[in-house]
Design an enzyme around this catalytic site. Structure first.
Site, PDB file in Angstrom:
ATOM      1  N   TYR A  66       0.766  -1.103  -0.033  1.00  0.00           N
ATOM      2  CA  TYR A  66       0.046  -0.061   0.017  1.00  0.00           C
ATOM      3  C   TYR A  66       0.778   1.203  -0.032  1.00  0.00           C
ATOM      4  O   TYR A  66       1.722   1.519   0.813  1.00  0.00           O
ATOM      5  CB  TYR A  66      -0.957   0.039   1.221  1.00  0.00           C
ATOM      6  CG  TYR A  66      -1.870   1.448   1.343  1.00  0.00           C
ATOM      7  CD1 TYR A  66      -2.827   1.740   0.364  1.00  0.00           C
ATOM      8  CD2 TYR A  66      -1.455   2.119   2.377  1.00  0.00           C
ATOM      9  CE1 TYR A  66      -3.314   3.144   0.171  1.00  0.00           C
ATOM     10  CE2 TYR A  66      -2.206   3.331   2.500  1.00  0.00           C
ATOM     11  CZ  TYR A  66      -3.079   3.703   1.537  1.00  0.00           C
ATOM     12  OH  TYR A  66      -3.660   4.849   1.504  1.00  0.00           O
ATOM     13  N   HIS A  86      -5.543  16.181  -5.226  1.00  0.00           N
ATOM     14  CA  HIS A  86      -5.788  16.777  -4.133  1.00  0.00           C
ATOM     15  C   HIS A  86      -5.750  17.885  -3.680  1.00  0.00           C
ATOM     16  O   HIS A  86      -5.821  18.555  -2.471  1.00  0.00           O
ATOM     17  CB  HIS A  86      -4.847  15.772  -2.877  1.00  0.00           C
ATOM     18  CG  HIS A  86      -5.372  14.298  -2.477  1.00  0.00           C
ATOM     19  ND1 HIS A  86      -5.599  13.230  -3.777  1.00  0.00           N
ATOM     20  CD2 HIS A  86      -5.488  13.464  -1.745  1.00  0.00           C
ATOM     21  CE1 HIS A  86      -5.932  12.240  -3.312  1.00  0.00           C
ATOM     22  NE2 HIS A  86      -6.092  12.310  -1.953  1.00  0.00           N
ATOM     23  N   ASN A 115       0.154  13.417   3.791  1.00  0.00           N
ATOM     24  CA  ASN A 115      -0.432  12.799   4.764  1.00  0.00           C
ATOM     25  C   ASN A 115      -0.130  12.953   6.227  1.00  0.00           C
ATOM     26  O   ASN A 115       0.453  12.257   6.913  1.00  0.00           O
ATOM     27  CB  ASN A 115      -0.308  11.038   4.407  1.00  0.00           C
ATOM     28  CG  ASN A 115      -1.497  10.580   4.803  1.00  0.00           C
ATOM     29  OD1 ASN A 115      -2.250  10.852   5.717  1.00  0.00           O
ATOM     30  ND2 ASN A 115      -1.534   9.349   4.600  1.00  0.00           N
ATOM     31  N   TYR A 123     -17.143  40.425  40.229  1.00  0.00           N
ATOM     32  CA  TYR A 123     -16.446  39.029  39.946  1.00  0.00           C
ATOM     33  C   TYR A 123     -15.557  39.294  38.809  1.00  0.00           C
ATOM     34  O   TYR A 123     -14.262  38.906  38.763  1.00  0.00           O
ATOM     35  CB  TYR A 123     -17.454  38.154  39.323  1.00  0.00           C
ATOM     36  CG  TYR A 123     -18.166  37.407  40.588  1.00  0.00           C
ATOM     37  CD1 TYR A 123     -18.158  37.912  41.817  1.00  0.00           C
ATOM     38  CD2 TYR A 123     -18.944  36.168  40.267  1.00  0.00           C
ATOM     39  CE1 TYR A 123     -18.818  37.208  42.721  1.00  0.00           C
ATOM     40  CE2 TYR A 123     -19.767  35.518  41.383  1.00  0.00           C
ATOM     41  CZ  TYR A 123     -19.672  35.998  42.349  1.00  0.00           C
ATOM     42  OH  TYR A 123     -20.522  35.280  43.329  1.00  0.00           O
ATOM     43  N   ARG A 181     -12.487  40.641  40.862  1.00  0.00           N
ATOM     44  CA  ARG A 181     -12.128  39.894  41.919  1.00  0.00           C
ATOM     45  C   ARG A 181     -11.774  38.330  41.409  1.00  0.00           C
ATOM     46  O   ARG A 181     -10.736  37.982  41.910  1.00  0.00           O
ATOM     47  CB  ARG A 181     -13.335  39.665  43.132  1.00  0.00           C
ATOM     48  CG  ARG A 181     -12.657  38.991  44.169  1.00  0.00           C
ATOM     49  CD  ARG A 181     -13.696  39.038  45.242  1.00  0.00           C
ATOM     50  NE  ARG A 181     -15.175  39.287  45.016  1.00  0.00           N
ATOM     51  CZ  ARG A 181     -16.192  38.756  45.439  1.00  0.00           C
ATOM     52  NH1 ARG A 181     -16.246  37.732  46.018  1.00  0.00           N
ATOM     53  NH2 ARG A 181     -17.665  39.040  45.231  1.00  0.00           N
ATOM     54  N   PHE A 235      -2.623   9.382  11.249  1.00  0.00           N
ATOM     55  CA  PHE A 235      -2.819  10.573  10.643  1.00  0.00           C
ATOM     56  C   PHE A 235      -4.161  11.225  10.970  1.00  0.00           C
ATOM     57  O   PHE A 235      -4.470  12.522  10.676  1.00  0.00           O
ATOM     58  CB  PHE A 235      -3.148  10.293   9.037  1.00  0.00           C
ATOM     59  CG  PHE A 235      -3.871   9.370   8.763  1.00  0.00           C
ATOM     60  CD1 PHE A 235      -5.439   9.496   9.134  1.00  0.00           C
ATOM     61  CD2 PHE A 235      -3.421   8.190   8.538  1.00  0.00           C
ATOM     62  CE1 PHE A 235      -6.172   8.252   8.843  1.00  0.00           C
ATOM     63  CE2 PHE A 235      -4.425   6.970   8.174  1.00  0.00           C
ATOM     64  CZ  PHE A 235      -5.578   7.260   8.446  1.00  0.00           C
ATOM     65  N   GLU A 280     -12.946   7.063   4.521  1.00  0.00           N
ATOM     66  CA  GLU A 280     -12.678   7.805   5.884  1.00  0.00           C
ATOM     67  C   GLU A 280     -14.091   8.324   6.453  1.00  0.00           C
ATOM     68  O   GLU A 280     -14.687   9.256   6.186  1.00  0.00           O
ATOM     69  CB  GLU A 280     -12.027   9.068   5.339  1.00  0.00           C
ATOM     70  CG  GLU A 280     -10.664   8.552   4.456  1.00  0.00           C
ATOM     71  CD  GLU A 280      -9.817   9.524   3.973  1.00  0.00           C
ATOM     72  OE1 GLU A 280     -10.455  10.773   3.926  1.00  0.00           O
ATOM     73  OE2 GLU A 280      -8.739   9.085   3.360  1.00  0.00           O
TER      74      GLU A 280
END
Length: 524
Positions: free
Chosen positions: A66, A96, A209, A295, A298, A343, A429
Protein backbone atom coordinates in the site's frame (compact mmCIF):
# COMPACT_ATOMS: atom_id res chain seq x y z
CA UNK A 1 -9.11 36.40 8.34
CA UNK A 2 -6.29 38.92 8.67
CA UNK A 3 -3.06 37.70 7.12
CA UNK A 4 0.35 38.46 8.48
CA UNK A 5 2.65 40.67 6.46
CA UNK A 6 5.13 38.84 4.22
CA UNK A 7 8.59 38.53 5.67
CA UNK A 8 11.86 38.14 3.86
CA UNK A 9 14.28 35.32 4.61
CA UNK A 10 16.97 36.50 6.96
CA UNK A 11 20.34 35.25 8.02
CA UNK A 12 19.96 36.87 11.43
CA UNK A 13 17.93 34.03 12.98
CA UNK A 14 19.97 31.02 14.08
CA UNK A 15 19.52 28.07 11.69
CA UNK A 16 17.11 25.33 12.67
CA UNK A 17 18.55 21.83 12.32
CA UNK A 18 16.15 19.02 11.44
CA UNK A 19 17.11 15.64 12.87
CA UNK A 20 15.28 12.33 13.12
CA UNK A 21 13.98 13.23 16.59
CA UNK A 22 11.29 15.80 15.83
CA UNK A 23 11.41 19.51 16.53
CA UNK A 24 10.36 22.15 19.06
CA UNK A 25 7.69 24.83 19.21
CA UNK A 26 10.40 27.48 19.25
CA UNK A 27 11.77 26.11 15.97
CA UNK A 28 8.31 26.18 14.38
CA UNK A 29 7.87 29.84 15.34
CA UNK A 30 11.40 30.69 14.17
CA UNK A 31 10.78 29.21 10.73
CA UNK A 32 7.16 30.31 10.32
CA UNK A 33 7.45 33.87 11.59
CA UNK A 34 11.11 34.80 11.43
CA UNK A 35 12.24 32.88 8.33
CA UNK A 36 14.98 31.02 10.17
CA UNK A 37 17.09 28.97 7.79
CA UNK A 38 16.69 25.18 7.93
CA UNK A 39 19.48 22.64 7.74
CA UNK A 40 19.16 18.86 7.55
CA UNK A 41 21.30 16.97 10.06
CA UNK A 42 23.71 14.46 8.48
CA UNK A 43 22.26 11.57 10.47
CA UNK A 44 18.76 12.46 9.21
CA UNK A 45 19.97 12.51 5.61
CA UNK A 46 21.65 9.14 6.11
CA UNK A 47 18.55 7.63 7.70
CA UNK A 48 16.27 8.95 4.94
CA UNK A 49 18.62 7.53 2.27
CA UNK A 50 18.75 4.13 3.94
CA UNK A 51 14.98 3.84 4.27
CA UNK A 52 14.51 4.99 0.69
CA UNK A 53 16.72 2.15 -0.53
CA UNK A 54 14.36 -0.24 1.26
CA UNK A 55 11.34 1.39 -0.44
CA UNK A 56 12.99 1.02 -3.84
CA UNK A 57 13.46 -2.68 -3.18
CA UNK A 58 9.80 -3.10 -2.25
CA UNK A 59 8.75 -1.16 -5.33
CA UNK A 60 10.68 -3.64 -7.48
CA UNK A 61 8.91 -6.58 -5.84
CA UNK A 62 5.90 -8.34 -7.35
CA UNK A 63 4.06 -8.16 -4.00
CA UNK A 64 1.69 -5.14 -3.82
CA UNK A 65 2.46 -2.73 -0.95
CA UNK A 66 0.00 0.00 0.00
CA UNK A 67 1.15 3.48 -0.92
CA UNK A 68 4.07 2.14 -2.95
CA UNK A 69 2.55 -0.05 -5.66
CA UNK A 70 -1.20 0.37 -5.03
CA UNK A 71 -3.80 3.09 -5.20
CA UNK A 72 -4.87 5.12 -2.19
CA UNK A 73 -7.83 5.40 0.17
CA UNK A 74 -10.83 3.56 -1.25
CA UNK A 75 -8.57 2.42 -4.14
CA UNK A 76 -6.02 0.77 -1.82
CA UNK A 77 -6.63 -2.68 -3.32
CA UNK A 78 -5.88 -1.57 -6.87
CA UNK A 79 -2.32 -2.57 -7.95
CA UNK A 80 -0.42 -0.02 -10.05
CA UNK A 81 2.12 -1.24 -12.63
CA UNK A 82 5.64 0.29 -12.50
CA UNK A 83 5.20 2.33 -15.67
CA UNK A 84 2.23 4.18 -14.14
CA UNK A 85 3.64 4.93 -10.69
CA UNK A 86 5.18 8.31 -11.47
CA UNK A 87 1.87 9.31 -12.99
CA UNK A 88 0.15 7.94 -9.87
CA UNK A 89 2.15 10.28 -7.62
CA UNK A 90 1.47 13.29 -9.85
CA UNK A 91 -2.20 12.41 -10.09
CA UNK A 92 -2.46 12.05 -6.33
CA UNK A 93 -1.01 15.50 -5.66
CA UNK A 94 -2.89 17.23 -8.46
CA UNK A 95 -6.25 15.75 -7.53
CA UNK A 96 -5.80 16.44 -3.83
CA UNK A 97 -4.84 20.08 -4.39
CA UNK A 98 -8.53 20.91 -4.45
CA UNK A 99 -8.81 23.70 -1.88
CA UNK A 100 -11.14 26.66 -2.18
CA UNK A 101 -11.63 30.07 -0.63
CA UNK A 102 -9.13 32.76 0.35
CA UNK A 103 -5.45 32.02 0.85
CA UNK A 104 -4.37 31.35 4.43
CA UNK A 105 -1.59 33.28 6.09
CA UNK A 106 2.04 32.92 5.03
CA UNK A 107 3.17 31.88 8.51
CA UNK A 108 0.59 29.08 8.59
CA UNK A 109 1.82 27.68 5.28
CA UNK A 110 5.45 27.90 6.39
CA UNK A 111 4.60 26.13 9.65
CA UNK A 112 2.84 23.25 7.91
CA UNK A 113 5.67 22.88 5.34
CA UNK A 114 8.28 22.83 8.09
CA UNK A 115 6.34 20.28 10.11
CA UNK A 116 5.97 18.05 7.06
CA UNK A 117 9.73 18.32 6.57
CA UNK A 118 10.12 17.34 10.24
CA UNK A 119 8.22 14.09 9.66
CA UNK A 120 10.03 13.38 6.40
CA UNK A 121 13.37 13.80 8.21
CA UNK A 122 12.35 11.11 10.71
CA UNK A 123 13.12 8.37 8.21
CA UNK A 124 9.68 6.86 8.69
CA UNK A 125 8.12 7.90 5.36
CA UNK A 126 10.35 6.44 2.66
CA UNK A 127 10.81 9.69 0.79
CA UNK A 128 14.01 10.38 -1.17
CA UNK A 129 16.50 12.76 0.46
CA UNK A 130 16.49 15.02 -2.60
CA UNK A 131 12.73 15.49 -2.33
CA UNK A 132 13.03 16.42 1.34
CA UNK A 133 15.86 18.80 0.50
CA UNK A 134 13.72 20.49 -2.15
CA UNK A 135 11.00 21.14 0.42
CA UNK A 136 13.63 22.66 2.73
CA UNK A 137 15.00 24.71 -0.18
CA UNK A 138 11.54 26.17 -0.82
CA UNK A 139 11.31 27.33 2.78
CA UNK A 140 14.83 28.77 2.75
CA UNK A 141 14.09 30.65 -0.48
CA UNK A 142 10.93 32.19 1.00
CA UNK A 143 8.70 30.60 -1.64
CA UNK A 144 5.24 30.07 -0.18
CA UNK A 145 2.57 27.91 -1.88
CA UNK A 146 -0.95 29.32 -1.99
CA UNK A 147 -3.05 27.23 0.41
CA UNK A 148 -6.79 27.79 0.66
CA UNK A 149 -9.09 28.20 3.65
CA UNK A 150 -11.18 25.11 2.85
CA UNK A 151 -10.14 21.61 1.80
CA UNK A 152 -9.04 19.77 4.94
CA UNK A 153 -11.24 17.53 7.07
CA UNK A 154 -8.38 16.74 9.43
CA UNK A 155 -8.28 13.09 8.33
CA UNK A 156 -6.26 11.74 6.63
CA UNK A 157 -4.50 14.74 8.03
CA UNK A 158 -4.50 18.04 6.16
CA UNK A 159 -4.56 16.53 2.68
CA UNK A 160 -5.57 19.47 0.50
CA UNK A 161 -3.35 22.10 2.18
CA UNK A 162 -0.33 19.81 1.98
CA UNK A 163 -1.13 18.84 -1.62
CA UNK A 164 -1.04 22.51 -2.64
CA UNK A 165 2.47 22.63 -1.18
CA UNK A 166 3.54 19.39 -2.86
CA UNK A 167 2.29 20.73 -6.19
CA UNK A 168 4.79 23.58 -5.98
CA UNK A 169 7.62 21.08 -5.43
CA UNK A 170 6.57 19.61 -8.79
CA UNK A 171 6.84 23.04 -10.41
CA UNK A 172 3.07 23.46 -10.62
CA UNK A 173 0.31 25.23 -8.70
CA UNK A 174 0.50 28.72 -7.26
CA UNK A 175 3.01 30.41 -4.96
CA UNK A 176 4.34 33.74 -3.79
CA UNK A 177 7.94 34.83 -3.56
CA UNK A 178 9.78 36.24 -0.54
CA UNK A 179 8.21 39.63 -1.31
CA UNK A 180 4.71 38.18 -0.93
CA UNK A 181 3.89 38.68 -4.63
CA UNK A 182 2.40 35.76 -6.55
CA UNK A 183 4.29 34.81 -9.71
CA UNK A 184 4.54 31.70 -11.90
CA UNK A 185 5.94 28.82 -9.90
CA UNK A 186 8.44 27.94 -12.64
CA UNK A 187 9.89 31.44 -12.45
CA UNK A 188 10.13 31.41 -8.66
CA UNK A 189 11.90 28.04 -8.64
CA UNK A 190 14.29 29.04 -11.43
CA UNK A 191 15.25 32.29 -9.67
CA UNK A 192 16.00 30.33 -6.49
CA UNK A 193 17.98 27.67 -8.38
CA UNK A 194 15.52 24.93 -7.41
CA UNK A 195 14.74 22.12 -9.85
CA UNK A 196 11.16 20.76 -9.79
CA UNK A 197 10.82 17.25 -8.36
CA UNK A 198 9.51 14.24 -10.28
CA UNK A 199 7.87 12.23 -7.54
CA UNK A 200 8.56 8.51 -7.27
CA UNK A 201 6.85 5.68 -5.39
CA UNK A 202 5.39 6.63 -1.99
CA UNK A 203 6.51 10.27 -2.22
CA UNK A 204 3.21 11.90 -3.11
CA UNK A 205 1.52 10.19 -0.18
CA UNK A 206 4.36 11.06 2.19
CA UNK A 207 4.11 14.75 1.25
CA UNK A 208 0.41 15.12 1.99
CA UNK A 209 -0.55 12.69 4.76
CA UNK A 210 -0.10 14.57 8.05
CA UNK A 211 -1.65 16.81 10.69
CA UNK A 212 0.89 19.56 10.02
CA UNK A 213 -1.53 22.38 9.24
CA UNK A 214 -3.56 22.04 12.41
CA UNK A 215 -0.45 21.43 14.52
CA UNK A 216 1.33 24.46 13.08
CA UNK A 217 -1.61 26.68 13.90
CA UNK A 218 -1.80 25.23 17.41
CA UNK A 219 1.87 26.03 18.01
CA UNK A 220 1.48 29.59 16.69
CA UNK A 221 -1.67 30.15 18.76
CA UNK A 222 0.04 28.91 21.91
CA UNK A 223 2.92 31.32 21.31
CA UNK A 224 0.43 34.19 21.02
CA UNK A 225 -1.64 33.11 24.00
CA UNK A 226 1.41 32.81 26.24
CA UNK A 227 1.66 36.59 25.90
CA UNK A 228 -2.04 37.44 25.66
CA UNK A 229 -2.99 35.74 28.92
CA UNK A 230 -0.33 37.86 30.64
CA UNK A 231 -1.70 40.93 28.85
CA UNK A 232 -5.13 40.00 30.21
CA UNK A 233 -3.69 40.03 33.74
CA UNK A 234 -2.18 43.46 33.09
CA UNK A 235 -5.31 45.04 31.63
CA UNK A 236 -7.37 43.52 34.45
CA UNK A 237 -5.02 45.08 37.02
CA UNK A 238 -5.24 48.46 35.28
CA UNK A 239 -9.04 48.16 35.35
CA UNK A 240 -8.85 47.47 39.08
CA UNK A 241 -7.01 50.79 39.45
CA UNK A 242 -9.45 52.58 37.20
CA UNK A 243 -12.43 51.24 39.16
CA UNK A 244 -10.95 51.89 42.61
CA UNK A 245 -10.80 48.17 43.30
CA UNK A 246 -8.75 46.35 45.91
CA UNK A 247 -5.53 44.40 45.42
CA UNK A 248 -5.97 42.35 48.61
CA UNK A 249 -7.75 39.50 46.80
CA UNK A 250 -4.57 38.81 44.81
CA UNK A 251 -2.20 38.20 47.74
CA UNK A 252 -0.37 34.83 47.63
CA UNK A 253 -1.93 33.41 50.79
CA UNK A 254 -5.34 33.36 49.08
CA UNK A 255 -4.15 31.30 46.12
CA UNK A 256 -1.38 28.70 46.33
CA UNK A 257 -2.25 27.39 49.82
CA UNK A 258 -6.01 27.38 49.18
CA UNK A 259 -6.47 26.60 45.50
CA UNK A 260 -3.14 25.59 44.00
CA UNK A 261 -3.88 25.80 40.28
CA UNK A 262 -0.58 26.98 38.74
CA UNK A 263 -2.23 29.35 36.28
CA UNK A 264 -4.32 31.03 38.96
CA UNK A 265 -1.30 31.47 41.22
CA UNK A 266 0.66 33.07 38.39
CA UNK A 267 -2.18 35.37 37.27
CA UNK A 268 -2.78 36.61 40.80
CA UNK A 269 0.94 37.27 41.26
CA UNK A 270 1.04 39.23 37.99
CA UNK A 271 -1.93 41.39 38.95
CA UNK A 272 -0.47 42.05 42.40
CA UNK A 273 2.86 43.07 40.84
CA UNK A 274 1.17 45.48 38.43
CA UNK A 275 -0.78 47.05 41.30
CA UNK A 276 2.21 47.33 43.63
CA UNK A 277 2.73 50.74 45.25
CA UNK A 278 -0.39 52.18 43.61
CA UNK A 279 -1.52 55.47 45.22
CA UNK A 280 -4.97 54.93 43.65
CA UNK A 281 -5.36 51.59 45.40
CA UNK A 282 -3.95 52.97 48.66
CA UNK A 283 -6.31 55.96 48.55
CA UNK A 284 -9.37 53.88 49.43
CA UNK A 285 -7.83 50.98 51.33
CA UNK A 286 -9.33 52.35 54.55
CA UNK A 287 -12.74 53.91 54.90
CA UNK A 288 -14.17 52.37 51.70
CA UNK A 289 -17.58 50.90 52.56
CA UNK A 290 -17.55 48.38 49.72
CA UNK A 291 -17.20 44.83 51.01
CA UNK A 292 -16.28 43.16 47.69
CA UNK A 293 -15.41 44.01 44.12
CA UNK A 294 -17.42 42.61 41.23
CA UNK A 295 -16.50 39.17 39.96
CA UNK A 296 -14.94 40.57 36.77
CA UNK A 297 -12.30 42.18 39.02
CA UNK A 298 -12.09 39.84 41.98
CA UNK A 299 -12.15 36.57 40.02
CA UNK A 300 -9.84 37.62 37.18
CA UNK A 301 -6.99 35.31 38.30
CA UNK A 302 -9.34 32.35 38.50
CA UNK A 303 -10.49 32.83 34.89
CA UNK A 304 -7.21 33.86 33.26
CA UNK A 305 -5.43 31.27 35.38
CA UNK A 306 -7.70 28.48 34.16
CA UNK A 307 -6.99 29.67 30.62
CA UNK A 308 -3.27 29.35 31.32
CA UNK A 309 -3.74 25.81 32.62
CA UNK A 310 -5.76 24.85 29.53
CA UNK A 311 -2.90 26.19 27.40
CA UNK A 312 -0.46 24.13 29.47
CA UNK A 313 -2.41 20.97 28.61
CA UNK A 314 -2.51 21.97 24.93
CA UNK A 315 1.25 22.57 25.03
CA UNK A 316 1.76 19.03 26.30
CA UNK A 317 -0.23 17.67 23.36
CA UNK A 318 1.68 19.87 20.92
CA UNK A 319 5.02 18.68 22.28
CA UNK A 320 4.02 15.05 21.74
CA UNK A 321 2.94 15.82 18.19
CA UNK A 322 6.19 17.69 17.52
CA UNK A 323 8.03 14.49 18.41
CA UNK A 324 5.75 12.35 16.24
CA UNK A 325 6.17 11.04 12.70
CA UNK A 326 2.74 11.20 11.06
CA UNK A 327 2.34 9.29 7.80
CA UNK A 328 0.49 6.29 6.41
CA UNK A 329 1.94 3.82 5.75
CA UNK A 330 5.09 4.18 7.83
CA UNK A 331 8.39 2.37 7.80
CA UNK A 332 9.09 0.63 11.13
CA UNK A 333 12.56 -0.03 12.53
CA UNK A 334 12.55 -3.59 11.18
CA UNK A 335 11.67 -2.37 7.69
CA UNK A 336 8.03 -3.35 7.86
CA UNK A 337 5.69 -1.08 5.91
CA UNK A 338 2.61 -0.72 8.10
CA UNK A 339 -0.68 1.10 7.71
CA UNK A 340 -1.98 2.99 10.73
CA UNK A 341 -4.42 5.64 11.88
CA UNK A 342 -1.94 8.18 13.25
CA UNK A 343 -2.96 10.74 10.65
CA UNK A 344 -6.25 11.24 12.48
CA UNK A 345 -6.28 14.76 13.91
CA UNK A 346 -8.39 14.16 17.04
CA UNK A 347 -5.63 14.81 19.64
CA UNK A 348 -4.83 18.19 18.07
CA UNK A 349 -8.42 19.05 17.19
CA UNK A 350 -9.62 18.57 20.76
CA UNK A 351 -7.12 20.96 22.31
CA UNK A 352 -7.70 23.52 19.56
CA UNK A 353 -11.36 23.44 20.54
CA UNK A 354 -10.57 23.43 24.27
CA UNK A 355 -8.50 26.60 23.89
CA UNK A 356 -11.30 28.44 22.09
CA UNK A 357 -13.42 28.26 25.26
CA UNK A 358 -11.09 30.11 27.69
CA UNK A 359 -10.10 32.55 24.92
CA UNK A 360 -13.77 33.52 24.68
CA UNK A 361 -14.20 33.64 28.45
CA UNK A 362 -11.12 35.78 29.14
CA UNK A 363 -12.37 38.23 26.51
CA UNK A 364 -15.89 38.16 27.95
CA UNK A 365 -14.59 39.08 31.41
CA UNK A 366 -12.49 41.92 29.95
CA UNK A 367 -15.55 43.32 28.20
CA UNK A 368 -17.47 43.30 31.49
CA UNK A 369 -14.73 45.34 33.13
CA UNK A 370 -14.81 47.83 30.26
CA UNK A 371 -18.57 48.17 30.51
CA UNK A 372 -18.29 48.78 34.25
CA UNK A 373 -15.84 51.64 33.70
CA UNK A 374 -18.25 53.27 31.24
CA UNK A 375 -21.31 53.08 33.51
CA UNK A 376 -21.52 55.95 36.05
CA UNK A 377 -23.76 53.81 38.28
CA UNK A 378 -20.91 51.33 38.78
CA UNK A 379 -17.68 53.21 38.04
CA UNK A 380 -17.36 55.02 41.38
CA UNK A 381 -17.08 58.58 40.18
CA UNK A 382 -15.99 58.31 36.56
CA UNK A 383 -17.91 60.32 33.92
CA UNK A 384 -20.42 58.46 31.74
CA UNK A 385 -18.63 56.52 28.97
CA UNK A 386 -15.39 58.19 30.11
CA UNK A 387 -16.46 61.19 28.00
CA UNK A 388 -14.97 64.66 28.53
CA UNK A 389 -18.35 66.36 28.08
CA UNK A 390 -21.03 63.67 28.52
CA UNK A 391 -23.98 64.31 26.26
CA UNK A 392 -22.02 66.32 23.77
CA UNK A 393 -19.32 63.63 23.74
CA UNK A 394 -20.02 59.89 23.53
CA UNK A 395 -16.59 58.88 24.84
CA UNK A 396 -15.92 55.15 24.55
CA UNK A 397 -19.57 54.14 24.13
CA UNK A 398 -19.13 52.59 20.69
CA UNK A 399 -15.68 51.20 21.45
CA UNK A 400 -17.51 48.99 23.94
CA UNK A 401 -19.98 48.04 21.19
CA UNK A 402 -17.03 46.88 19.10
CA UNK A 403 -15.67 44.95 22.05
CA UNK A 404 -19.07 43.34 22.65
CA UNK A 405 -19.29 42.35 18.97
CA UNK A 406 -15.86 40.72 19.18
CA UNK A 407 -16.90 38.82 22.30
CA UNK A 408 -20.11 37.65 20.67
CA UNK A 409 -18.07 36.35 17.75
CA UNK A 410 -15.73 34.60 20.18
CA UNK A 411 -18.64 32.77 21.75
CA UNK A 412 -19.63 31.50 18.32
CA UNK A 413 -16.03 30.47 17.63
CA UNK A 414 -15.96 28.53 20.92
CA UNK A 415 -18.47 26.01 19.55
CA UNK A 416 -16.31 22.93 18.91
CA UNK A 417 -15.53 21.78 15.39
CA UNK A 418 -14.27 18.38 16.49
CA UNK A 419 -17.71 17.08 17.48
CA UNK A 420 -18.67 17.14 13.81
CA UNK A 421 -17.74 14.50 11.26
CA UNK A 422 -18.61 14.26 7.57
CA UNK A 423 -17.74 10.89 5.99
CA UNK A 424 -15.62 11.01 2.84
CA UNK A 425 -13.71 8.84 0.34
CA UNK A 426 -16.60 6.47 -0.36
CA UNK A 427 -16.99 5.84 3.40
CA UNK A 428 -13.37 4.67 3.76
CA UNK A 429 -12.74 7.79 5.80
CA UNK A 430 -15.98 7.53 7.75
CA UNK A 431 -14.89 9.60 10.75
CA UNK A 432 -12.88 12.81 10.48
CA UNK A 433 -11.52 15.24 13.07
CA UNK A 434 -12.27 18.66 11.53
CA UNK A 435 -9.03 19.76 13.20
CA UNK A 436 -8.14 22.24 10.46
CA UNK A 437 -11.46 24.00 11.06
CA UNK A 438 -10.81 24.02 14.82
CA UNK A 439 -7.44 25.63 14.07
CA UNK A 440 -8.94 28.30 11.83
CA UNK A 441 -11.51 29.15 14.52
CA UNK A 442 -8.86 29.45 17.19
CA UNK A 443 -6.69 31.64 14.99
CA UNK A 444 -9.57 34.09 14.58
CA UNK A 445 -10.25 33.81 18.30
CA UNK A 446 -6.70 34.88 19.14
CA UNK A 447 -7.08 37.96 16.91
CA UNK A 448 -10.40 38.83 18.57
CA UNK A 449 -8.96 38.43 22.08
CA UNK A 450 -6.09 40.78 21.26
CA UNK A 451 -8.54 43.42 20.03
CA UNK A 452 -10.77 43.03 23.09
CA UNK A 453 -7.78 43.51 25.40
CA UNK A 454 -6.64 46.54 23.39
CA UNK A 455 -10.03 48.16 23.98
CA UNK A 456 -9.91 47.33 27.70
CA UNK A 457 -6.45 48.91 27.76
CA UNK A 458 -7.88 52.03 26.10
CA UNK A 459 -10.67 52.26 28.69
CA UNK A 460 -8.51 51.43 31.71
CA UNK A 461 -5.79 53.95 30.92
CA UNK A 462 -8.40 56.64 30.24
CA UNK A 463 -10.10 55.82 33.55
CA UNK A 464 -6.77 56.03 35.39
CA UNK A 465 -5.99 59.37 33.73
CA UNK A 466 -9.38 60.69 34.82
CA UNK A 467 -8.61 59.77 38.45
CA UNK A 468 -6.01 62.55 38.61
CA UNK A 469 -4.65 63.90 40.91
CA UNK A 470 -4.60 60.29 42.17
CA UNK A 471 -1.78 58.39 40.50
CA UNK A 472 -1.40 54.75 39.39
CA UNK A 473 1.39 52.51 40.56
CA UNK A 474 4.75 52.50 38.75
CA UNK A 475 3.66 49.83 36.26
CA UNK A 476 0.39 51.58 35.47
CA UNK A 477 2.18 54.91 35.16
CA UNK A 478 4.63 53.45 32.63
CA UNK A 479 1.81 51.98 30.54
CA UNK A 480 -0.18 55.23 30.75
CA UNK A 481 2.86 57.14 29.50
CA UNK A 482 3.21 54.75 26.54
CA UNK A 483 -0.48 54.99 25.67
CA UNK A 484 -0.49 58.79 25.93
CA UNK A 485 2.57 58.99 23.69
CA UNK A 486 0.79 56.84 21.11
CA UNK A 487 -2.75 58.24 21.06
CA UNK A 488 -2.70 61.38 23.21
CA UNK A 489 -4.34 62.24 26.52
CA UNK A 490 -8.10 61.88 27.07
CA UNK A 491 -10.08 64.73 25.56
CA UNK A 492 -13.11 65.47 23.45
CA UNK A 493 -14.39 62.92 20.98
CA UNK A 494 -12.11 61.99 18.10
CA UNK A 495 -11.67 59.25 15.48
CA UNK A 496 -11.33 56.12 17.66
CA UNK A 497 -10.66 53.33 15.16
CA UNK A 498 -7.00 54.31 14.60
CA UNK A 499 -6.45 54.49 18.37
CA UNK A 500 -7.84 50.99 18.84
CA UNK A 501 -5.64 49.71 16.00
CA UNK A 502 -2.61 51.47 17.52
CA UNK A 503 -3.16 49.84 20.89
CA UNK A 504 -3.74 46.45 19.23
CA UNK A 505 -0.30 46.85 17.64
CA UNK A 506 1.11 47.93 21.01
CA UNK A 507 -0.10 44.62 22.45
CA UNK A 508 0.85 42.47 19.42
CA UNK A 509 4.38 43.86 19.20
CA UNK A 510 5.14 42.90 22.80
CA UNK A 511 5.79 46.53 23.73
CA UNK A 512 3.14 46.50 26.46
CA UNK A 513 4.71 43.46 28.11
CA UNK A 514 8.20 44.90 27.81
CA UNK A 515 7.09 48.15 29.42
CA UNK A 516 5.50 46.39 32.40
CA UNK A 517 8.41 43.98 32.81
CA UNK A 518 10.84 46.89 32.82
CA UNK A 519 9.11 47.97 36.04
CA UNK A 520 8.06 44.75 37.79
CA UNK A 521 10.50 42.19 36.36
CA UNK A 522 9.86 39.09 34.22
CA UNK A 523 6.26 37.92 33.99
CA UNK A 524 6.55 35.11 31.40
Amino acid sequence: MTATAPARPTDQAAPVVLSTAGTTAADVVAVARHDARIELAPEARERVSSVRAHIDALAASTTPVYGISTGFGALANTPIPPQKRTRLQKSLVRSHAAGAGPAVEREVVRALMFLRAKTLASGRTGIRPETLQTLIDLLNAGITPVVHEFGSLGCSGDLAPLAHCALVLMGEGRATGPDGVERPVADLLAEAGIAPVTLEEKEGLALINGTDGMLGQLVLALADLAELFTVADITAALSVEGLLGTDRVFVPELHEPLRPHPGQVRSAATMLAVLADSPIVASHRYGDDRVQDAYSLRCAPQVAGAARDTAAHATQVAERELAAAIDNPVVLDDGTISSNGNFHGAPVAYVLDFLAIPVADVASMAERRTDRMLDPARSHGLPPFLAEDPGTDSGLMIAQYTQAGLVSDLKRLAVPASVDSIPSSAMQEDHVSMGWHAARKLRQGVLNLRRVLAIELLAATRAIALRAPLLPGPAGAAVLADVTARIGAPGSDRFLAPEIADLEEYVASGDLLRTVESVVGPLR
